[in-house]
Motif scaffolding. Sequence first.
Motif, PDB file in Angstrom:
ATOM      1  N   ARG A  73       0.829  -1.133   0.048  1.00  0.00           N
ATOM      2  CA  ARG A  73      -0.016   0.114   0.071  1.00  0.00           C
ATOM      3  C   ARG A  73       0.840   1.048  -0.056  1.00  0.00           C
ATOM      4  N   TRP A  74       1.970   1.369   0.716  1.00  0.00           N
ATOM      5  CA  TRP A  74       2.891   2.309   0.875  1.00  0.00           C
ATOM      6  C   TRP A  74       3.382   2.668  -0.645  1.00  0.00           C
ATOM      7  N   LEU A  75       3.845   1.348  -1.256  1.00  0.00           N
ATOM      8  CA  LEU A  75       4.400   1.646  -2.563  1.00  0.00           C
ATOM      9  C   LEU A  75       3.491   2.098  -3.386  1.00  0.00           C
ATOM     10  N   ALA A  76       2.221   1.625  -3.397  1.00  0.00           N
ATOM     11  CA  ALA A  76       1.047   2.103  -4.250  1.00  0.00           C
ATOM     12  C   ALA A  76       0.662   3.864  -4.109  1.00  0.00           C
ATOM     13  N   ASP A  77       0.663   4.074  -2.813  1.00  0.00           N
ATOM     14  CA  ASP A  77       0.435   5.561  -2.406  1.00  0.00           C
ATOM     15  C   ASP A  77       1.679   6.517  -2.908  1.00  0.00           C
ATOM     16  N   THR A  78       2.874   5.806  -2.935  1.00  0.00           N
ATOM     17  CA  THR A  78       3.914   6.694  -3.214  1.00  0.00           C
ATOM     18  C   THR A  78       3.688   6.619  -4.793  1.00  0.00           C
ATOM     19  N   ALA A  79       3.521   5.768  -5.455  1.00  0.00           N
ATOM     20  CA  ALA A  79       3.717   5.881  -7.019  1.00  0.00           C
ATOM     21  C   ALA A  79       2.658   6.889  -7.358  1.00  0.00           C
ATOM     22  N   LEU A  80       1.389   6.982  -6.808  1.00  0.00           N
ATOM     23  CA  LEU A  80       0.313   7.969  -6.995  1.00  0.00           C
ATOM     24  C   LEU A  80       1.007   9.076  -6.844  1.00  0.00           C
ATOM     25  N   PHE A  81       1.689   9.451  -5.791  1.00  0.00           N
ATOM     26  CA  PHE A  81       2.374  10.700  -5.482  1.00  0.00           C
ATOM     27  C   PHE A  81       3.408  11.192  -6.626  1.00  0.00           C
ATOM     28  N   LEU A  82       4.079  10.213  -6.944  1.00  0.00           N
ATOM     29  CA  LEU A  82       5.269  10.397  -7.860  1.00  0.00           C
ATOM     30  C   LEU A  82       4.892  10.745  -9.034  1.00  0.00           C
ATOM     31  N   THR A  83       3.624  10.086  -9.673  1.00  0.00           N
ATOM     32  CA  THR A  83       3.080  10.263 -10.962  1.00  0.00           C
ATOM     33  C   THR A  83       2.054  11.441 -10.983  1.00  0.00           C
ATOM     34  N   GLY A  84       1.986  12.263 -10.004  1.00  0.00           N
ATOM     35  CA  GLY A  84       1.214  13.354 -10.026  1.00  0.00           C
ATOM     36  C   GLY A  84      -0.388  12.818 -10.048  1.00  0.00           C
ATOM     37  N   ALA A  85      -0.703  11.711  -9.700  1.00  0.00           N
ATOM     38  CA  ALA A  85      -2.109  11.241  -9.457  1.00  0.00           C
ATOM     39  C   ALA A  85      -2.794  11.844  -8.332  1.00  0.00           C
ATOM     40  N   THR A  86      -2.063  12.394  -7.324  1.00  0.00           N
ATOM     41  CA  THR A  86      -2.505  12.670  -6.148  1.00  0.00           C
ATOM     42  C   THR A  86      -1.435  13.800  -5.528  1.00  0.00           C
ATOM     43  N   ASP A  87      -1.969  14.802  -4.715  1.00  0.00           N
ATOM     44  CA  ASP A  87      -1.134  15.466  -3.981  1.00  0.00           C
ATOM     45  C   ASP A  87      -0.712  15.127  -2.532  1.00  0.00           C
ATOM     46  N   VAL A  88      -1.447  13.920  -2.068  1.00  0.00           N
ATOM     47  CA  VAL A  88      -1.510  13.544  -0.621  1.00  0.00           C
ATOM     48  C   VAL A  88      -0.002  12.598  -0.636  1.00  0.00           C
TER      49      VAL A  88
END
Length: 100
Positions: A73-88
């Motif tokens: 889950r941390w890897l997924a959350d981090t990937a979302l942030f890194l790709t700009g899909a989220t600002d969280v």
Amino acid sequence: MEPDQTVPATEQRKSSFGDTAIWMRGLYMLLLVLAFGVAQMLLCVTTIAQFLWLLFSGEPNVQLTHFGRSLARWLADTALFLTGATDVKPFPWAPWPPAS
């Protein structure tokens, strides 16, 4: 279609080079890319440990399973942030994700 002749080209397109928020996001991204690499190595170690546990006991280690879920889950959350899909921003700027 002709470009708007009344507004100079420099004003038509704004640059983000002076935006401090974007530079801060870049710093967070750099730190998280490094942490992502460490987490990938940790995932490999966890995978090998779980395989060895399965090999010798015949069933998965519950603690490794829970850790693997939360790490995923941390890897997924981090990937979302890194790709700009989220600002969280993920951990360490947020709580560590649960293994649910």
